[in-house]
Scaffold this active site. Sequence first.
Site, short mmCIF file in Angstrom:
data_model
loop_
_atom_site.label_atom_id
_atom_site.label_comp_id
_atom_site.label_asym_id
_atom_site.label_seq_id
_atom_site.Cartn_x
_atom_site.Cartn_y
_atom_site.Cartn_z
N GLY A 14 0.81 -1.19 0.11
CA GLY A 14 0.17 -0.19 0.07
C GLY A 14 0.64 1.39 0.01
O GLY A 14 0.56 2.14 0.68
N ASN A 150 -13.98 -0.51 18.31
CA ASN A 150 -14.66 0.50 17.89
C ASN A 150 -16.25 0.07 17.51
O ASN A 150 -16.01 -0.84 16.50
CB ASN A 150 -14.10 1.23 16.87
CG ASN A 150 -14.44 2.68 16.82
OD1 ASN A 150 -14.90 3.13 17.56
ND2 ASN A 150 -14.31 3.12 15.45
N TYR A 156 -12.82 -4.44 11.20
CA TYR A 156 -11.36 -3.92 11.32
C TYR A 156 -10.56 -4.12 12.37
O TYR A 156 -9.56 -4.39 12.61
CB TYR A 156 -11.93 -2.48 11.00
CG TYR A 156 -10.63 -1.71 10.75
CD1 TYR A 156 -9.78 -1.55 9.59
CD2 TYR A 156 -10.27 -0.65 11.75
CE1 TYR A 156 -8.70 -0.79 9.26
CE2 TYR A 156 -9.12 -0.07 11.69
CZ TYR A 156 -8.37 -0.06 10.33
OH TYR A 156 -7.29 0.89 10.18
N ALA A 158 -11.00 -6.60 14.57
CA ALA A 158 -10.58 -7.95 14.89
C ALA A 158 -9.29 -8.16 13.99
O ALA A 158 -8.41 -8.93 14.38
CB ALA A 158 -11.74 -8.77 14.44
N LYS A 160 -7.09 -5.94 13.07
CA LYS A 160 -5.81 -5.50 13.66
C LYS A 160 -5.33 -6.12 14.90
O LYS A 160 -4.32 -6.06 15.48
CB LYS A 160 -6.31 -3.75 13.80
CG LYS A 160 -6.51 -3.21 12.69
CD LYS A 160 -5.42 -3.27 11.64
CE LYS A 160 -5.39 -2.06 10.41
NZ LYS A 160 -4.37 -2.21 9.32
#
Length: 248
Positions: A14, A150, A156, A158, A160
């Site tokens: 990325g 959050n 997301y 989970a 991270k």
Amino acid sequence: MKERFENRIAIVTGGCRGIGKSIAMKLASEGAFVYALDYVIPSEDEVFSEQPELAARIKCMQADVTNFASVESCVSTIIEESKKIDILVNNAGITRDNLLMRMSEAEWDAVINTNLKGTFICTKIVSRPMMSQRYGRIVNIGSVVGIMGNAGQSNYSASKAGMVGFTKSIARELASRNILVNLIAPGYVRTAMTDKLSEEQRKAFLDNIPLKRVAEPEDIANSVAFLCSDDASYITGQVLNINGGLYL
Ligand code: NDP
């Protein structure tokens, strides 16, 4: 004076946009040759036009981190060209936010596949040349929400949080080969990903950040560079929180 990353070969996934681009530019500015792997690569002029002197040290390559064969093919080209890989930054990541009640299986799978499985694929493939070199620096880009959670980001968060467990396990596995593996957990960083937030969401974030500002991509890039440098040669398996105090 010797540059910190002179003769170092780095991969940043990325790496053509957002935080990844800033990491690629920071490593290149201190002497590394950087391969920026991205799903869709813009023209090189467009990508690094603001600092043309760095463009010569950054090569964009198309890759899909969710696809083993795609990453394997890129890595074999890199080894052919550069003979080694010293640094891997697993930065590619996506969000598909939704409350659990509304979250589709496709939204869950896309995020886990890119963020967590993508990190596994890139690390597995790159660790082989690093093991034979007996040198490597791997930095995974997690998130503060992988630690705090959050609402609306269960997929997301989970992914991270999974990256934290992955980082610590691989750090233990690869330490004997002088390969250090750490994770940076950014808070709110000013990028295209966070530009999507509403004014209200932005304000709510800032109210909870003791430093009262969001991070710039360079704040993250500087810490990646530190973890890849010789100054960090006794640091492995750690989570470095860069969040302005949002999570203490
Ligand atoms: P961006 O969306 O700006 O950049 C993400 C990059 O990942 C893009 O270049 C994208 O490529 C690439 N990418 C996505 N999927 C794939 C894939 N399958 N294969 C290869 N490349 C892929 O995000 P940010 O710069 O904001 O985020 C970078 C990292 O930092 C992410 O891991 C994110 O979770 C993390 N992070 C970001 C925070 C923020 O506030 N921005 C906070 C905490 C963590 P393309 O555009 O071609 O699809």
